[in-house]
Design an enzyme around this catalytic site. Structure first.
Site, PDB file in Angstrom:
ATOM      1  N   ASP A   1      17.915 -15.010  52.066  1.00 17.22           N
ATOM      2  CA  ASP A   1      19.290 -15.249  52.482  1.00 17.22           C
ATOM      3  C   ASP A   1      19.287 -16.245  53.630  1.00 17.22           C
ATOM      4  O   ASP A   1      18.435 -16.175  54.529  1.00 17.22           O
ATOM      5  CB  ASP A   1      19.948 -13.947  52.931  1.00 17.22           C
ATOM      6  CG  ASP A   1      20.199 -12.992  51.767  1.00 17.22           C
ATOM      7  OD1 ASP A   1      20.137 -13.439  50.608  1.00 17.22           O
ATOM      8  OD2 ASP A   1      20.458 -11.809  52.034  1.00 17.22           O
TER       9      ASP A   1
ATOM     10  N   ASP B   1      21.148 -16.501  56.113  1.00 17.19           N
ATOM     11  CA  ASP B   1      21.591 -16.014  57.429  1.00 17.19           C
ATOM     12  C   ASP B   1      20.536 -15.194  58.155  1.00 17.19           C
ATOM     13  O   ASP B   1      20.810 -14.628  59.215  1.00 17.19           O
ATOM     14  CB  ASP B   1      22.877 -15.193  57.292  1.00 17.19           C
ATOM     15  CG  ASP B   1      22.727 -13.988  56.375  1.00 17.19           C
ATOM     16  OD1 ASP B   1      21.639 -13.824  55.779  1.00 17.19           O
ATOM     17  OD2 ASP B   1      23.705 -13.227  56.235  1.00 17.19           O
TER      18      ASP B   1
ATOM     19  N   TRP C   1      29.482  -9.536  45.703  1.00 19.67           N
ATOM     20  CA  TRP C   1      28.455  -9.021  46.614  1.00 19.67           C
ATOM     21  C   TRP C   1      27.896  -7.695  46.120  1.00 19.67           C
ATOM     22  O   TRP C   1      28.621  -6.809  45.686  1.00 19.67           O
ATOM     23  CB  TRP C   1      29.045  -8.842  48.008  1.00 19.67           C
ATOM     24  CG  TRP C   1      28.024  -8.512  49.052  1.00 19.67           C
ATOM     25  CD1 TRP C   1      27.321  -9.389  49.834  1.00 19.67           C
ATOM     26  CD2 TRP C   1      27.584  -7.202  49.424  1.00 19.67           C
ATOM     27  NE1 TRP C   1      26.471  -8.707  50.663  1.00 19.67           N
ATOM     28  CE2 TRP C   1      26.606  -7.362  50.434  1.00 19.67           C
ATOM     29  CE3 TRP C   1      27.912  -5.923  48.985  1.00 19.67           C
ATOM     30  CZ2 TRP C   1      25.976  -6.282  51.026  1.00 19.67           C
ATOM     31  CZ3 TRP C   1      27.268  -4.843  49.576  1.00 19.67           C
ATOM     32  CH2 TRP C   1      26.313  -5.031  50.585  1.00 19.67           C
TER      33      TRP C   1
ATOM     34  N   GLU D   1      22.346  -6.769  43.181  1.00 21.09           N
ATOM     35  CA  GLU D   1      21.304  -7.556  42.516  1.00 21.09           C
ATOM     36  C   GLU D   1      19.912  -7.249  43.049  1.00 21.09           C
ATOM     37  O   GLU D   1      18.924  -7.295  42.298  1.00 21.09           O
ATOM     38  CB  GLU D   1      21.602  -9.064  42.621  1.00 21.09           C
ATOM     39  CG  GLU D   1      21.316  -9.725  43.957  1.00 21.09           C
ATOM     40  CD  GLU D   1      22.382  -9.474  45.000  1.00 21.09           C
ATOM     41  OE1 GLU D   1      22.153  -9.845  46.168  1.00 21.09           O
ATOM     42  OE2 GLU D   1      23.451  -8.917  44.665  1.00 21.09           O
ATOM     43  N   ASP D   2      19.808  -6.917  44.335  1.00 21.79           N
ATOM     44  CA  ASP D   2      18.502  -6.577  44.898  1.00 21.79           C
ATOM     45  C   ASP D   2      18.018  -5.216  44.397  1.00 21.79           C
ATOM     46  O   ASP D   2      16.822  -5.023  44.168  1.00 21.79           O
ATOM     47  CB  ASP D   2      18.561  -6.578  46.426  1.00 21.79           C
ATOM     48  CG  ASP D   2      18.876  -7.953  46.977  1.00 21.79           C
ATOM     49  OD1 ASP D   2      18.316  -8.935  46.476  1.00 21.79           O
ATOM     50  OD2 ASP D   2      19.694  -8.047  47.902  1.00 21.79           O
TER      51      ASP D   2
ATOM     52  N   MET E   1      20.046 -11.638  62.219  1.00 18.88           N
ATOM     53  CA  MET E   1      21.062 -12.086  61.266  1.00 18.88           C
ATOM     54  C   MET E   1      22.102 -12.940  61.987  1.00 18.88           C
ATOM     55  O   MET E   1      22.687 -12.512  62.986  1.00 18.88           O
ATOM     56  CB  MET E   1      21.749 -10.888  60.602  1.00 18.88           C
ATOM     57  CG  MET E   1      22.797 -11.299  59.569  1.00 18.88           C
ATOM     58  SD  MET E   1      23.545  -9.888  58.703  1.00 18.88           S
ATOM     59  CE  MET E   1      22.188  -9.400  57.636  1.00 18.88           C
TER      60      MET E   1
ATOM     61  N   HIS F   1      28.444 -14.191  60.886  1.00 18.33           N
ATOM     62  CA  HIS F   1      29.379 -15.045  60.143  1.00 18.33           C
ATOM     63  C   HIS F   1      30.316 -14.160  59.349  1.00 18.33           C
ATOM     64  O   HIS F   1      30.035 -12.987  59.083  1.00 18.33           O
ATOM     65  CB  HIS F   1      28.611 -15.982  59.198  1.00 18.33           C
ATOM     66  CG  HIS F   1      27.812 -15.257  58.156  1.00 18.33           C
ATOM     67  ND1 HIS F   1      28.297 -14.969  56.896  1.00 18.33           N
ATOM     68  CD2 HIS F   1      26.550 -14.748  58.188  1.00 18.33           C
ATOM     69  CE1 HIS F   1      27.373 -14.318  56.204  1.00 18.33           C
ATOM     70  NE2 HIS F   1      26.308 -14.168  56.956  1.00 18.33           N
TER      71      HIS F   1
ATOM     72  N   ARG G   1      32.153 -12.967  55.908  1.00 17.78           N
ATOM     73  CA  ARG G   1      31.722 -12.947  54.510  1.00 17.78           C
ATOM     74  C   ARG G   1      32.279 -14.164  53.797  1.00 17.78           C
ATOM     75  O   ARG G   1      33.440 -14.538  53.963  1.00 17.78           O
ATOM     76  CB  ARG G   1      32.196 -11.676  53.808  1.00 17.78           C
ATOM     77  CG  ARG G   1      31.632 -11.558  52.381  1.00 17.78           C
ATOM     78  CD  ARG G   1      32.108 -10.276  51.707  1.00 17.78           C
ATOM     79  NE  ARG G   1      31.702  -9.085  52.430  1.00 17.78           N
ATOM     80  CZ  ARG G   1      30.486  -8.573  52.387  1.00 17.78           C
ATOM     81  NH1 ARG G   1      29.538  -9.170  51.653  1.00 17.78           N
ATOM     82  NH2 ARG G   1      30.189  -7.484  53.061  1.00 17.78           N
TER      83      ARG G   1
END
Length: 208
Positions: free
Chosen positions: A57, A59, A119, A122-123, A149, A152, A154
């Protein structure tokens, strides 16, 4: 792009031979992180015969350069301790954030599913794929595997999709037909730099 350059700068001290391939999903359709990861894998192999792949990712910034970005005998989960979660592993089955798989391992699980729109999930599905293919995951010590992290909002069109949690429980039904072997996309732009290739793609997303 600001988050991207922050992460690139932080990784410049990590001891491994590296080339970055950030991807941007074009358009206003629903975001699909997993499909972008599959596209990155395929496009990277167009560049060179890479054997180790980092799925990260944008971020997450590594804090400790002893956390080596190197593939191993098992798929490896690197983002063990993230400041947002008080540097505590969120779940024993967690495999998101930053993970490493060799080419052989990623092919063995047929990559990510392409059908996790929005969101989440998937992981968990990728973790299940690893287990279903007879592998296990490894992790570095949490004292080393620390990440910050970047704060930010979403991203637009990346809202939580409640259907994804259900889909993540159906991995066994989808692993052979949903993944690298069913991937479809269009490359719209490629920008090359010394350290990275930035690719903009159309993932055939449903409207956001």
């Amino acid at each position: 792009m600001g988050r991207l350059f922050t992460v690139l700068a932080s990784l410049s001290t990590v001891a491994f031979s590296k080339y970055f391939l950030p991807l941007h999903q074009e358009g206003d359709g629903v975001f699909n992180r997993a499909k972008l990861m599959n596209i990155g894998f395929v496009e990277a192999l167009h560049e060179y015969d890479y054997k180790c792949f980092v799925f990260a990712d944008v971020d997450l910034v590594p804090i400790d350069d002893r956390n080596l970005y190197r593939c191993s005998e098992h798929p490896r989960h690197l983002s063990v301790a993230i400041d947002k979660f008080n540097y505590v592993l969120s779940s024993v089955t967690a495999f998101g954030g930053v993970s490493l798989l060799s080419e052989e391992q990623f092919l063995k699980v047929n990559g990510f599913s392409n059908t996790f729109w929005g969101w989440g999930g998937e992981d968990n599905d990728l973790y299940n794929r690893i287990i279903f293919r007879g592998m296990s995951i490894s992790r570095p010590n949490s004292n080393i595997a620390k990440y910050k992290m970047i704060k930010h909002q979403r991203d637009v069109h990346n809202e939580v999709n409640p259907k994804n949690a259900i889909k993540a429980k159906q991995t066994a039904n989808n692993i052979d037909t949903d993944g690298l072997n069913s991937l479809n996309y269009t490359v719209n732009e490629i920008l090359k730099d010394i350290m990275y290739t930035f690719i903009t793609v159309d993932v055939q997303a449903p409207p956001g």
